[in-house]
Write an enzyme that holds these catalytic residues in place. Structure first.
Site, PDB file in Angstrom:
ATOM      1  N   VAL A  16       0.849  -1.202   0.000  1.00 21.73           N
ATOM      2  CA  VAL A  16       0.000   0.000   0.000  1.00 21.73           C
ATOM      3  C   VAL A  16       0.882   1.248   0.000  1.00 21.73           C
ATOM      4  CG1 VAL A  16      -1.773   1.309   1.220  1.00 21.73           C
ATOM      5  CG2 VAL A  16      -1.857  -1.182   1.225  1.00 21.73           C
ATOM      6  N   LYS A  98      -7.547  -1.405  11.134  1.00 22.42           N
ATOM      7  CA  LYS A  98      -8.883  -1.646  11.691  1.00 22.42           C
ATOM      8  C   LYS A  98      -8.846  -2.152  13.127  1.00 22.42           C
ATOM      9  CE  LYS A  98      -8.147  -4.221   8.663  1.00 22.42           C
ATOM     10  NZ  LYS A  98      -7.742  -5.103   7.574  1.00 22.42           N
ATOM     11  N   GLU A 122     -10.951   5.428   6.341  1.00 24.44           N
ATOM     12  CA  GLU A 122     -11.853   4.758   5.396  1.00 24.44           C
ATOM     13  C   GLU A 122     -11.341   3.373   5.013  1.00 24.44           C
ATOM     14  OE1 GLU A 122     -14.977   4.066   3.935  1.00 24.44           O
ATOM     15  OE2 GLU A 122     -15.033   6.233   3.773  1.00 24.44           O
ATOM     16  N   GLY A 180      -1.118 -13.562  -1.494  1.00 24.35           N
ATOM     17  CA  GLY A 180      -0.963 -12.392  -0.634  1.00 24.35           C
ATOM     18  C   GLY A 180      -2.267 -11.866  -0.073  1.00 24.35           C
ATOM     19  N   GLU A 183      -2.746 -13.758   5.501  1.00 24.54           N
ATOM     20  CA  GLU A 183      -1.510 -13.762   6.258  1.00 24.54           C
ATOM     21  C   GLU A 183      -1.087 -15.211   6.549  1.00 24.54           C
ATOM     22  OE1 GLU A 183      -0.057 -10.812   7.068  1.00 24.54           O
ATOM     23  OE2 GLU A 183      -1.703  -9.805   6.064  1.00 24.54           O
ATOM     24  N   ASP A 194     -11.442  -9.978  11.754  1.00 27.80           N
ATOM     25  CA  ASP A 194     -11.311  -8.842  10.843  1.00 27.80           C
ATOM     26  C   ASP A 194     -12.684  -8.270  10.488  1.00 27.80           C
ATOM     27  OD1 ASP A 194      -9.450  -7.489   8.572  1.00 27.80           O
ATOM     28  OD2 ASP A 194     -11.332  -8.134   7.661  1.00 27.80           O
ATOM     29  N   LYS A 198     -14.219  -4.472  11.521  1.00 28.79           N
ATOM     30  CA  LYS A 198     -14.802  -3.577  10.520  1.00 28.79           C
ATOM     31  C   LYS A 198     -16.255  -3.251  10.859  1.00 28.79           C
ATOM     32  CE  LYS A 198     -11.718  -5.081   6.822  1.00 28.79           C
ATOM     33  NZ  LYS A 198     -11.466  -6.119   5.798  1.00 28.79           N
ATOM     34  N   GLY A 296      -5.908  -6.405  -1.230  1.00 30.75           N
ATOM     35  CA  GLY A 296      -4.865  -6.009  -2.169  1.00 30.75           C
ATOM     36  C   GLY A 296      -4.452  -4.569  -1.921  1.00 30.75           C
TER      37      GLY A 296
END
Lengths: 403, 403
Positions: A16, A98, A122, A180, A183, A194, A198, A296
């Site tokens: 990123v 997050k 975001e 990818g 993890e 996760d 969120k 991604g």
């Protein structure tokens, strides 16, 4: 509105960070410089000169010329240190973390007000889908009945491979890891953590309630078997991991993370692979659907980029639903119709199912469909991983408990 | 951010106006009063006391205590008078009038700057879908390759009825009129004008170019026949009316409104009845999809409500892409692969099709698939309504002209 020139200090330089670096340095009309990038690993080869980097976070945090910190590291505790220090020093922050936001939500909201800084996140909730911004700015006065969706790209990728290509869970997980999307320790994704983090962040903007993640029931896809996929196919369903939050009355909401059966006429049915999708149901706007990539570097990067740009215009979340204060309670007294695949009758009894509508037994597996109370599921949360069961929300409305 | 107390003067009291009135007067935490409503018809029976109404627009426009005008009337010329007068008097405005915005776009943008007022018009472009706000706030620095979608609920309703229930065009249109989705004169909807006005408004925010609607080619569904539906079904397509705008190079875009074949693996395939859907394709965020109701008072009302709320927080469009000034040209030198159903070879020749890939002839109908230049279509625009033809964009990319 005048646009502030941004001088950015960045933490983390993974995919990123690298993508962002490219875009920010090549974008026309975007007034932002990345002054310095703080990374951990001194020995990793970098694709840009080492003069761009530092290994000391204070080189960024103590630099008064840096007015925006972009935090893109994995470690939630260290991220919390960095982000709160930056805010206390009067710097605005953009983060994609997050776990950190969900765990310290209320404190982070209060710090923004106290130090008159902006924290935007975001990318932490729906990757490329601008769900927080839309909840904050567009649904701010809508009577929102519910929100549900696919928020985890990794599990959606695994479920898609299992469904479309008949792959076993382990094989599909391995593929996701190789690409990818997952993890090496997939717990956060496949056990639903996760998705829950969120959901908690989204709930803060959808209803103005900052939930303690520990109070919210989550369940993932680790225990899914080919029997469950087979059953879903026979009935014309796919299985997706679907966090849900919705009103139970004027001032109360309930919410949870569970796999869910999705029929082919539903929006989420075609949200496959690493894509995410969110459905809102509201009084005035009715049903709306947003979809975009959920995993991604580029998908996350697009949301981070948008937050950076918003920051340059002075944007901050107003937490409008929190200010309105209409919703004050979270309840687990909520009925959910589930499909329970199980092997031991002793296990089945623990769920105290009501209104059983289907029961199936064979030499290979057994299942039952009935209504469980969310409080019961929550009380079983520690035991579930050691039981030979799999749970799927049928998605059918249960009256009178579900509105 | 402090929130301004709104005192609203409203023009029009149709189904959107009435719904809004209900919501604004019952919503908690929303600080807005509807001070006065201006209507035209003195004899129509109203469901609230006549003391709420006036028949003289100056009662609103000259009232200094009114700080927001909400314009919800049909007549675009009168709407333009009202909206510009209000802006000149320093009042902010929310409108749903797509014809007015599209026809006077640049002037309305300039008036906002000159008089330091805000004009918001989310409801004019995608009904309940917050597309303008997302383009303005979320894709403001994204390299947007293209945007396409279903923006007209009326034609989508008609096409759905024709496809799913085998109804003839006239019957389906009549049904849409009976349900209030289509006007007694359906020209604006079925000939593609409505979709074109919306496309022009969206283009202003997606690319910063204020197109003259007269320069943009539009074509609707009036000439569709059961042959066309039959052909689409055989190939596994639906036919949808799909406005498109996209980049042809760094500083140039093209755009048009044409029916389009949609295969079952595409998002738009399942956008049926009165629903709208928009797909954006961008460098970083990749493909994203938004869907929601595209016709009816409540869908439009939800967007108007959101604009009113944004207004109370001082929000105004920044026209960020226009400020950036990257895109400067609109071109019609653009190749589109079309399906052309026709009866006369003389008509066919007018399209100067290249790269013909299919040709079919029977006693009942003939069609050909080939590439037409958009400029050619535009030059034929006056003649098309008198030809026995129907045109559908195949949606296949044409190189090198389409990127």
């Amino acid at each position: 509105m005048t646009r502030e020139k941004l001088r950015i200090g960045m933490f983390g330089y993974g995919c990123v960070g690298q993508g962002l670096h490219d875009v920010l340095n090549s974008s026309r009309g975007f007034r932002a410089d990345i002054v310095r990038i703080c990374v951990k690993d001194r020995n990793k080869k970098r694709r840009i000169p080492m003069s761009n980097f530092t290994f000391d976070k204070n080189d960024i945090l103590n630099d008064p010329s840096i007015n925006l910190v972009v935090e893109l590291i994995d470690d939630a505790d260290e991220a919390f240190n960095i982000v709160t220090t930056a805010m206390k020093k009067g710097k605005n922050v953009v983060t994609a973390n997050k776990v950190m936001v969900a765990k310290h939500f209320r404190e982070l909201v209060e710090l923004q007000a106290k130090h008159k800084v902006s924290l935007l996140y975001e990318a932490s909730a729906g990757a490329s889908i601008p769900i927080i911004r839309n909840l904050e700015e567009y649904y701010d006065n809508e009577l929102l009945y519910s929100l549900r969706g696919i928020l985890n790209g990794t599990t959606n990728y695994i479920l898609t491979k299992m469904y479309n290509e008949g792959k076993a869970y382990d094989i599909a997980l391995k593929e996701a890891q190789d690409l990818g999307f997952a993890e090496s320790d997939p717990t956060l994704d496949v056990d639903g953590w996760d998705a829950k983090y969120k959901l908690c962040i989204i709930t803060g903007h959808a209803y103005g309630l900052f939930l303690n993640p520990d109070e919210v029931f989550h369940y993932g896809i680790r225990k899914i078997s080919t029997f469950d996929i087979q059953h879903a196919k026979e009935k014309g369903f796919k299985i997706k991991l679907v966090p849900f939050v919705g009103k139970t009355n004027d001032n109360t909401i309930s919410g949870f993370v569970l796999p869910r059966f999705i029929s082919s006429d539903k929006y989420l049915f075609n949200v496959d692979n690493e894509y995410n999708g969110v459905i809102t149901e509201a009084a005035f706007a009715d049903k709306q659907f947003f979809s975009g990539k959920g995993a991604g570097g580029h998908a996350t990067g697009s949301a981070v980029l948008s937050d950076i740009s918003a920051n340059s215009y002075g944007y901050r979340y107003e937490y409008k639903k929190y200010q309105q204060g209409t919703v004050t309670n979270y309840t687990r007294d909520y009925g959910i119709e589930i499909y329970l695949r199980y092997s031991s009758e002793k296990d089945r009894k623990l769920f105290a199912l009501k209104d059983v509508s289907e029961y199936f037994s064979s030499k290979l597996y057994k299942y039952v469909i009935g209504v469980v109370n969310l409080e019961t599921l929550y009380s079983l949360r520690e035991q579930l991983s050691s039981m030979d069961v799999f749970i799927v929300n049928t998605g059918r409305k249960v009256s009178p408990q579900t509105p």
